[in-house]
Motif scaffolding. Sequence first.
Motif, short mmCIF file in Angstrom:
data_model
loop_
_atom_site.label_atom_id
_atom_site.label_comp_id
_atom_site.label_asym_id
_atom_site.label_seq_id
_atom_site.Cartn_x
_atom_site.Cartn_y
_atom_site.Cartn_z
N LYS A 1 16.83 23.98 106.55
CA LYS A 1 17.91 23.64 107.45
C LYS A 1 19.21 23.50 106.67
O LYS A 1 19.21 23.15 105.49
CB LYS A 1 17.63 22.33 108.18
N ALA B 1 16.12 19.94 104.38
CA ALA B 1 17.45 20.50 104.59
C ALA B 1 18.20 20.61 103.27
O ALA B 1 17.83 19.98 102.26
CB ALA B 1 18.24 19.65 105.57
N GLU C 1 23.00 24.00 111.28
CA GLU C 1 22.33 23.29 112.37
C GLU C 1 23.05 21.97 112.68
O GLU C 1 23.14 21.59 113.86
CB GLU C 1 20.87 23.01 112.02
N GLU D 1 22.80 22.53 116.48
CA GLU D 1 21.82 21.62 117.07
C GLU D 1 22.34 20.19 117.22
O GLU D 1 21.77 19.41 117.97
CB GLU D 1 20.54 21.61 116.23
#
Length: 795
Positions: A581, A607, A652, A691
């Motif tokens: 991520k 991430a 994201e 997101e």
Amino acid sequence: MDLKPPHSIGVGRLRPHTTAPRRASLPSAILAHSRRTQASTVELLLLSRFCAPTPRVFAFQYGESSAVRDIAIGSREPLISGEDVTAGRTILDRKPRLRRTAPPRRPTFRRDVQGLRALAVLFVIADHLFGWPHGGFVGVDIFFVISGFLITGLLIREFELTGKISFSNFYKRRVKRILPASALVLAVTVGASFLLLNATRAWSVFWDGVWATLFVANWRFASSGTDYFQADGPVSPLQHFWSLAVEEQYYFVWPWVMLAVLAIVARKSSKHARLAAGIAIALISAASFAWALLETQTSPTVAYFSTITRTWELGFGALLAIASPLLLRIPHVLRPILAWGGILIMLWSLFFVTEGPAFPAPAAAIPVLGVSLVLLAGVGGDQRFLAPLTNRVSGYIGNISYSLYLWHFPVIVLILPLLPFGPVWNEVASLLIVGAVSIAAYHMWEDTVRRSPWLDGKRAWAGYKLPSWWKYAGVATMAAATAVLVAVAMSVTAPRTNSTDVVAQLQGTQDGPTYELPSDLGPEATNIQTAIAASVALSAWPETSPTIDETLATDPYLPGTAGCGLAGADLSACFIGNGSKQILLVGDSIAMKWPAALVDIAERADAKIQIAAMYGCPMVDVALAHTDPALQQGCIERREEVKQLVATTAPEYVIYANTAVLPNGIDGSTLSVEHWSTALSQMLSVVRGTEGTIVLGAPPADKDLEACYTPRSKPLDCTSFVSQSWLAVTAAEAEATVQAGATYAPTAQFFCNADGICPPIVGQVVVKRDLTHTTLAYAQKLQAAFSEILGGVIL
């Protein structure tokens, strides 16, 4: 009569004879002697009257033919405090002739100049102590013009009388005038700093003192990026020495330039010497002013402290001194009008000249013009109708103005915070302390050393004695110093206010919304709240790791991330973690402190976090003013780069972290809360994650640990309360974030308790090293807590 040998000059009064010769026979006697001795070149200064109380001075110059080649007529000029005030006049290159003129006026004392010195120092003290009038800093500009006027007048008259400038005498006078008083202030201030300040700050003052001793303090403050008007960190008690450094650097160069110009021109025609010197200083000043205009726009902090950008102010005073023979022609009826016009201009500058983007150039030209009008109005005049400048009180304050200037800032920085009388009376008490210390230092040290035979050779000390009052004043001073030391020692061990009283006092200062903890605290936040409660109750500084002094000396960023916050940084190398991520961290220096707190969430979320924050560059859609134009341009470029990153990489998640201290807009005015929240909303509409987008609330601004932590302080001295401005900004940010469809994550619960009390240490870790920036150690301590508040969105 005996004449001195060739190439020697005798200056002085001749003793009157019992039967004085007739004046008309004097040139004849000289001429006869010249023919008998066949002197090649003889320069003599003789008196036209042997018994006159104010004799005229004649200069006779003989050529190889023993004939009188030139007769120069000069006059004595007024002095002030050992320095010449008006430029002298010398008539050179004339045909041999002897003319009678009226006896010259006796030297006059420029009381108006002393009054100007008094005004200048009072302007500066009022600005530094009371913050009013806000333009009081122009007093330094007034000092620059006065100094250039006096010193240049002294030098050019010496050249006209002797044909040379004695640099040994000039610099000896400068040393006796400047060094004793400044050395005393430097020694006392550095010593007091080690007694009253923490070790890190005391050593910083020590090095400030070293630079000040070498007369280069202005370059230290300029190179360190000191912002004279909006410095976040504690100010140095020696910062005011920058102006002294500017003056002395100027006088290391200008006298030599002037001598070179005068010597070259005088070989051809002495009457053009002043004109040549005037042209030289005019060109230098014009170049300095042009550079100041450019530097003020491109690097205002450097422009404020730079000798190059301040030379034109001293040069303007020098130009007045050189042009003084022309200024003698000003009608007497106009002189009071010009002087009062200058006074009004200086007073106007106190209220309308600001520390904005136009200072020091061109805005400093306003007070420079004002003081120049007063100076030129008094050249050869009697300073009529200028009671505010010429009264005895103004004269005395002018006498001690140097001492007042040197002592006022150390008292304000070191002593004022220790006084217990309250906001207004503390300032009044500080003013009284400044006055008392300055008067004592002036009479007992500065003036005594200046009048002593110091630097005049061993023979000058023969028969010298200190003034009779000096020993009694010395005893009184020792007694006063002892009393001060006892008071300081007692204050170190005096009982401190308990925590309950401090909480009540801090809360009692609030007027508006009160702070409330988030209602959904997790386990990690609850643990931190427990540690905060224990820290509020501390009565002494605990052991911390790293120590407080180590934190203040150097508080690093997470390794490998510090360079990411610079303008022009390569953001492709600014990552922490290596997961799948992508999270983009944006904001200003507040965000640059958070990577250490985000390490845990990066690992848990699989991430990688790209650091796109920049020092001094909040991620909001509004142009902001910066003291460094390069930073201003760099901020604009960084925001565009972030927008491109979002468009090309589609992260994201995007995490915002900005300051809650409202900055200045491009017009120099502070942004309103509404303007700030609108600018944040506009940026959130463009820079957002695919997101989720999170806005981290800024930590409340605390007391500056570097300023409040001292050998005599307690933790409660560095304990703060959330401010109304912070409450207003964070509330507006929270509302704007929600309206933009993003998540607002407050962080104040990691810094303050339920009462809004924010201690400097939590769980044996220093929280912040300055007003707003979290230490590396405390950011690392918050890793689990950040995972707790961010996990609901990212995990």
